[in-house]
Design a protein around this motif. Structure first.
Motif, PDB file in Angstrom:
ATOM      1  N   THR A  59       0.861  -1.291  -0.026  1.00 33.59           N
ATOM      2  CA  THR A  59       0.034   0.078  -0.030  1.00 33.59           C
ATOM      3  C   THR A  59       0.716   1.307  -0.201  1.00 33.59           C
ATOM      4  N   VAL A  60       0.637   2.147  -1.050  1.00 35.54           N
ATOM      5  CA  VAL A  60       1.265   3.461  -1.131  1.00 35.54           C
ATOM      6  C   VAL A  60       0.108   4.372  -1.237  1.00 35.54           C
ATOM      7  N   TRP A  61       0.261   5.687  -1.234  1.00 38.02           N
ATOM      8  CA  TRP A  61      -0.826   6.750  -1.489  1.00 38.02           C
ATOM      9  C   TRP A  61      -0.379   7.108  -2.928  1.00 38.02           C
ATOM     10  N   MET A  62      -1.701   7.507  -3.731  1.00 38.72           N
ATOM     11  CA  MET A  62      -1.630   7.941  -4.974  1.00 38.72           C
ATOM     12  C   MET A  62      -2.535   9.026  -4.883  1.00 38.72           C
ATOM     13  N   ASP A  63      -2.139  10.192  -5.206  1.00 43.42           N
ATOM     14  CA  ASP A  63      -2.913  11.407  -5.213  1.00 43.42           C
ATOM     15  C   ASP A  63      -3.691  11.662  -3.737  1.00 43.42           C
ATOM     16  N   GLY A  64      -2.914  11.002  -2.810  1.00 38.41           N
ATOM     17  CA  GLY A  64      -3.462  11.189  -1.318  1.00 38.41           C
ATOM     18  C   GLY A  64      -4.250  10.026  -0.889  1.00 38.41           C
TER      19      GLY A  64
ATOM     20  N   LEU B 289      -0.908  -0.484 -12.513  1.00 38.83           N
ATOM     21  CA  LEU B 289       0.056  -0.375 -13.347  1.00 38.83           C
ATOM     22  C   LEU B 289       0.862   1.212 -13.523  1.00 38.83           C
ATOM     23  N   ALA B 290       2.326   0.844 -13.474  1.00 37.28           N
ATOM     24  CA  ALA B 290       3.106   2.201 -13.474  1.00 37.28           C
ATOM     25  C   ALA B 290       2.478   3.510 -14.380  1.00 37.28           C
ATOM     26  N   VAL B 291       2.038   2.832 -15.420  1.00 39.82           N
ATOM     27  CA  VAL B 291       1.691   4.032 -16.126  1.00 39.82           C
ATOM     28  C   VAL B 291       0.400   4.769 -15.898  1.00 39.82           C
ATOM     29  N   MET B 292      -0.151   3.973 -14.901  1.00 36.45           N
ATOM     30  CA  MET B 292      -1.545   4.825 -14.456  1.00 36.45           C
ATOM     31  C   MET B 292      -1.041   5.890 -13.398  1.00 36.45           C
ATOM     32  N   ALA B 293       0.107   6.021 -13.168  1.00 37.16           N
ATOM     33  CA  ALA B 293       0.992   7.049 -12.053  1.00 37.16           C
ATOM     34  C   ALA B 293       1.426   8.145 -12.743  1.00 37.16           C
TER      35      ALA B 293
END
Length: 155
Positions: A44-49, A58-62
């Motif tokens: 688990t990480v945060w993406m856009d909070g 997928l990395a491209v989704m970031a």
């Protein structure tokens, strides 16, 4: 994408998972890779909070997004209160699930500074710990909430 406040530009294969980009390309190995099925939550990480399980992103989704990993929890004055409370309350044993638990707990307390034990258990329900039985994890999150409340003068 921006990871922990630092911009990164990479050409990646369309099938590369975010967890592998973080660990293998950016060498941010605090994010653990456990199951590839979003069951364990160690990644688990945060993406856009918002918390996401990086093994199913997928990395491209970031692209163009902001990612925060467990490495970013510690601040200039030391450990985040959640990290300190996990140490103080023995909220970890083997440590494999800990990065995901820490990121989930930090988000919970940011959104709800005084959660009930039921709310804590609901928040971490997407995380699997095979060692602790969750009692000390819940106690650690409660301890962090109480310590932060005392720091704000809420008690």
């Amino acid at each position: 994408m921006t990871v922990n406040g630092v911009e990164h530009v990479r050409d990646v294969e369309p099938r590369l998972l975010l967890v592998h980009l973080l660990r293998d390309e950016l060498r941010l190995t605090g994010t653990h890779w456990g199951c590839d099925t979003s069951n364990c939550g160690a990644c688990t990480v945060w993406m856009d909070g918002l918390p996401v399980k990086s093994c199913t992103v997928l990395a491209v989704m970031a692209d163009g997004r902001s990612v925060r990993t467990v490495e970013d929890l510690e601040g200039p004055f030391g450990l985040d209160q959640v990290q300190q409370s996990f140490m103080d309350c023995h909220g970890l044993q083997c440590g494999f699930c800990t990065p995901g638990m820490l990121m989930t707990a930090r988000k919970l307390l940011d959104d709800n500074p005084d959660p009930t034990d039921t709310e804590i258990r609901e928040a971490i329900s997407g995380q699997i710990c095979r060692c602790t039985g969750y009692r000390n994890i819940v106690a650690a999150i409660r301890h962090a909430a109480d310590a932060e409340a005392a720091g704000r003068g809420d008690t």
